[in-house]
Design a protein around this motif. Structure first.
Motif, PDB file in Angstrom:
ATOM      1  N   ASP A 205       0.827  -1.208   0.000  1.00  0.00           N
ATOM      2  CA  ASP A 205       0.000   0.000   0.000  1.00  0.00           C
ATOM      3  C   ASP A 205       0.863   1.261   0.000  1.00  0.00           C
ATOM      4  O   ASP A 205       2.095   1.193   0.025  1.00  0.00           O
ATOM      5  N   TRP A 206       0.208   2.410  -0.062  1.00  0.00           N
ATOM      6  CA  TRP A 206       0.913   3.680  -0.169  1.00  0.00           C
ATOM      7  C   TRP A 206       1.827   3.925   1.029  1.00  0.00           C
ATOM      8  O   TRP A 206       2.893   4.547   0.873  1.00  0.00           O
ATOM      9  N   GLY A 207       1.449   3.449   2.186  1.00  0.00           N
ATOM     10  CA  GLY A 207       2.255   3.669   3.384  1.00  0.00           C
ATOM     11  C   GLY A 207       3.592   2.938   3.287  1.00  0.00           C
ATOM     12  O   GLY A 207       4.634   3.460   3.715  1.00  0.00           O
TER      13      GLY A 207
ATOM     14  N   GLY B 177       4.494   9.064  20.655  1.00  0.00           N
ATOM     15  CA  GLY B 177       3.356   8.718  19.804  1.00  0.00           C
ATOM     16  C   GLY B 177       3.538   7.329  19.203  1.00  0.00           C
ATOM     17  O   GLY B 177       4.614   7.005  18.706  1.00  0.00           O
ATOM     18  N   LYS B 178       2.501   6.501  19.294  1.00  0.00           N
ATOM     19  CA  LYS B 178       2.552   5.149  18.735  1.00  0.00           C
ATOM     20  C   LYS B 178       1.224   4.870  18.013  1.00  0.00           C
ATOM     21  O   LYS B 178       0.238   5.582  18.213  1.00  0.00           O
TER      22      LYS B 178
ATOM     23  N   LEU C 141       0.604   6.179  11.302  1.00  0.00           N
ATOM     24  CA  LEU C 141       2.051   6.168  11.525  1.00  0.00           C
ATOM     25  C   LEU C 141       2.628   7.569  11.373  1.00  0.00           C
ATOM     26  O   LEU C 141       3.392   8.053  12.212  1.00  0.00           O
ATOM     27  N   HIS C 142       2.244   8.242  10.292  1.00  0.00           N
ATOM     28  CA  HIS C 142       2.758   9.592  10.071  1.00  0.00           C
ATOM     29  C   HIS C 142       2.386  10.520  11.218  1.00  0.00           C
ATOM     30  O   HIS C 142       3.228  11.270  11.731  1.00  0.00           O
ATOM     31  N   LEU C 143       1.131  10.469  11.629  1.00  0.00           N
ATOM     32  CA  LEU C 143       0.670  11.401  12.663  1.00  0.00           C
ATOM     33  C   LEU C 143       1.251  11.064  14.034  1.00  0.00           C
ATOM     34  O   LEU C 143       1.600  11.960  14.806  1.00  0.00           O
ATOM     35  N   ALA C 144       1.363   9.769  14.332  1.00  0.00           N
ATOM     36  CA  ALA C 144       1.926   9.368  15.631  1.00  0.00           C
ATOM     37  C   ALA C 144       3.389   9.821  15.704  1.00  0.00           C
ATOM     38  O   ALA C 144       3.848  10.354  16.715  1.00  0.00           O
ATOM     39  N   ARG C 145       4.093   9.643  14.621  1.00  0.00           N
ATOM     40  CA  ARG C 145       5.520   9.991  14.612  1.00  0.00           C
ATOM     41  C   ARG C 145       5.720  11.508  14.643  1.00  0.00           C
ATOM     42  O   ARG C 145       6.595  12.003  15.351  1.00  0.00           O
TER      43      ARG C 145
ATOM     44  N   LEU D  84       4.999  -2.165  11.622  1.00  0.00           N
ATOM     45  CA  LEU D  84       5.000  -1.257  12.777  1.00  0.00           C
ATOM     46  C   LEU D  84       6.025  -1.711  13.816  1.00  0.00           C
ATOM     47  O   LEU D  84       6.735  -0.881  14.408  1.00  0.00           O
ATOM     48  N   LEU D  85       6.120  -3.015  14.038  1.00  0.00           N
ATOM     49  CA  LEU D  85       7.140  -3.537  14.960  1.00  0.00           C
ATOM     50  C   LEU D  85       8.533  -3.130  14.488  1.00  0.00           C
ATOM     51  O   LEU D  85       9.364  -2.664  15.273  1.00  0.00           O
TER      52      LEU D  85
END
Lengths: 255, 255, 255, 255
Positions: free
Chosen positions: A199-201, B214-215, B204-208, B236-237
């Motif tokens: 996916d894009w991510g 942020g997780k 992921l972008h927003l948490a980081r 994510l891990l």
């Protein structure tokens, strides 16, 4: 919209260009077979000829995406012939597409293959493709990977991710300053269980970790049902990571 | 697997804990209505009592996730009563869940609302929730946003993304060193066209960008059809960004 | 469950048999290519040999589904060789599968093709297949159709339905009393816009209108995301129209 | 298209009418809450007034679908008031919609409920609705069922099918000659595991087994991802079983 917005949209449309893919002029099919068409292109020259016809009719298709294995059977040595075709047909070479999925060695992947010699082979082919692109003054190296696995538990997903990071970094280091490395994502096909860049991510992470010339390629046909493609494009734009589009619909994978 | 791997898995299972959500003990339903159950919890105390029962039966559910609006009707002033309940029932306060979707002011969003005063209200509620969590020694502030839009063209997706970045950074700055800010994603519901945090890549972008605490929170029921959740967890891990899980299936959104 | 129910289930399992398809032993692949396996069967005899091996290991796979074009290259004249193989390997011929999708003439369909001569060709091949089945004492003629269209508006859906009704009625009239005509459904692939027999409701109508020996074949991999297959099976059972199963998962079409 | 075809299409459009549903003018929401709108209709009279406004603007919406529980709080006794509203606003009563899902007794279904007294209650409500329709000279009784189950193995799917067959036959016998019984299908919501009338094939069977005035109602929003709705409509037309449409999109269930 007020007239200045209208004007801006029309101006944008004036410079909008669509690149045609050489393989789109050839016969193609499904896993059940190919229905052959007499008028389908069977040589690279016929593909250039067809592309020229499209450009004559539309005026906005001046370039043709090329596929290294299929259009450069002799690798860099084929580049001279391609240059001749660009002159003869008035169509420039567009993005250069390495092929790291067709050979039997890629059964378990290319950049993500557990076998270092296969990864090395795929990297070398990509570097050769960058060299071909440089020769043809093509800006974009466009990477689609068929890497994935077909059964749960058969692949080390995190390890493969690391190999992808390493590989893309390495090929990025061979780019000229004006070149770009496009990373495409696709959630399905041909692997049945997991696709390494689904996916894009995932594409965003890998394009960014490759280096500053890494960007994401959005194929409009490569999304899950009900996924909001406009939003993904907006996010990539806001990150300055949108590299380009493949304008497929999803009819071919409508299930 | 050899015996050391088996041992490792069993040891991991020995320390595995599941947190129960207070709202899971109450009556709930669909947009078509609620079928009431006599035994459903109707007060926070009954929820603690039910959670204690679950822990008695399982031995691995020592904490309860709390919902600020529903379990802390007086805000921080309710924290003392909650502390009393933790003592009475032997169940500790788990993740603290702000609610920025229920009030009428959130019709067009919370952190992504075009109205600055609404964004401000949502931020304040979240800071208050962090304060409550601190008071209860809860590590996790767990954010789910209903933000989105129901018709194409009605929302400025990139602007809303920027507001989310700003807002999450701001609330992150109120965390204590041992606290974490969990950002959940969900591709659908209740918005019909776009959801501001629709997938793991957006979370992921927003948490980081929020900050180092942020997780990402993965709800196993919040994915597109055929999406490979294991792969998302593995990614994510490998980024050290996995914050936790909500173990929903997708039956409730099976379409 | 009380012990009589348990007993009933175990007794049912005692007589449960699974038929293996001859083509499952051969190399296969996706539209992107085929990864060849040394051990793959390349002749019909090798397929019988592989099937015998499966039956030796399981004890519940005494029959092999055969594919007319691939296993009977000389049509009925090949039946004698197949009979010899059934004797040599102790595996009986199972369902007989006509092929009305592989030839170039089927580009626009088989039983639903607008060209009467193509429909006629497909019908004749099916009648020949029934004759082969009769010769081998096979009960089931199993029909999967690739018929469909790839763009809206290119096919007359109602007319094609009528042609299917007519064609299936005609081939049904060639069945012996102990034979059955199985009609399979599939919502996607290879056609991109519409598939003539897309779901169980369409297969049910066509199987029933064909005649009393028409039944529906359920391929567990041929459903939409989130469709309840158990319910479809229950409905077909209650109508006495369940003809059999193909036990595919949907990994190959997981999107 | 030649001009006669064009003319035929325009003539068809001249007589095309769209019925508005009374409940569409009221506040509505999701399971997460309702955002209230000041202008929303709160009485049946306001719904008639809104419908009249729509008809004034469009000229093609002369009727309003009515919901028995919500628009006829006193049952048949409310019909006189509705007749007064039709006169006052110049909008006629359209399809009559029984409600067999809202009451607590319907937790495990209505026509498919294992409890005979609940089935009986649902049947009586439907017969009362037919009587209301007769009184208002409404042609169509439009049935949507929320019946289903939320966990595998909790419902006897074949038995419920039989109860639906019986129930629909019974209510069909109360229709006047000019009335029709429309059976709607929906693959999801509110049940989580199975829905008794999940697709067009199930609705077709039940509508037909109910009697000659049974027809299928197609809600364009009630389909699986990638299902070809046009094809379903074409099949129902060819069977003379298409009863009507609800023109929803699938945004509200886009997942």
């Amino acid at each position: 919209m007020d007239s200045s917005e209208t004007r801006r949209i029309f101006q944008a449309l004036e410079t909008f260009r669509i690149e045609v893919p050489s393989w789109g002029f050839a016969n193609t099919g499904t896993r059940f077979g190919k229905f052959l068409q007499l008028a389908a292109a069977s040589t690279t020259e016929e593909k250039f000829s067809d592309a020229a016809e499209v450009h004559r009719a539309t005026g906005i298709c001046p370039t043709i995406a090329l596929h290294v294995l299929w259009d450069f059977p002799k690798g860099l040595a084929s580049a001279k012939e391609i240059t001749a075709l660009t002159t003869r047909y008035g169509i420039q070479a567009g993005s250069i597409n390495p092929n790291v999925f067709q050979d039997q060695i890629y059964k378990f992947g290319s950049f993500g293959n557990p076998d270092a010699s296969v990864r090395s082979h795929a990297l070398q082919h990509t570097k050769d493709s960058i060299e071909i692109a440089r020769h043809l003054h093509s800006r974009d190296i466009s990477m689609w990977f068929a890497d994935g696995s077909s059964y749960p538990g058969t692949a080390n997903i995190r390890q493969r991710k690391a190999w992808f990071e390493d590989g893309l970094k390495e090929v990025h280091s061979h780019l000229s300053a004006e070149q770009r490395l496009l990373v495409e994502y696709k959630p399905f096909e041909p692997a049945f269980y997991h696709t390494d860049i689904a996916d894009w991510g995932m594409a965003l992470h890998l394009a960014r970790s490759a280096g500053p010339q890494g960007k994401v390629l959005v194929d409009t046909g490569h999304h899950y049902h009900s996924q909001n493609i406009e939003q993904i494009v907006a996010w990539l734009l806001s990150q300055e990571m949108l590299g380009g589009f493949h304008f497929n619909d999803r009819m071919g994978n409508k299930a």
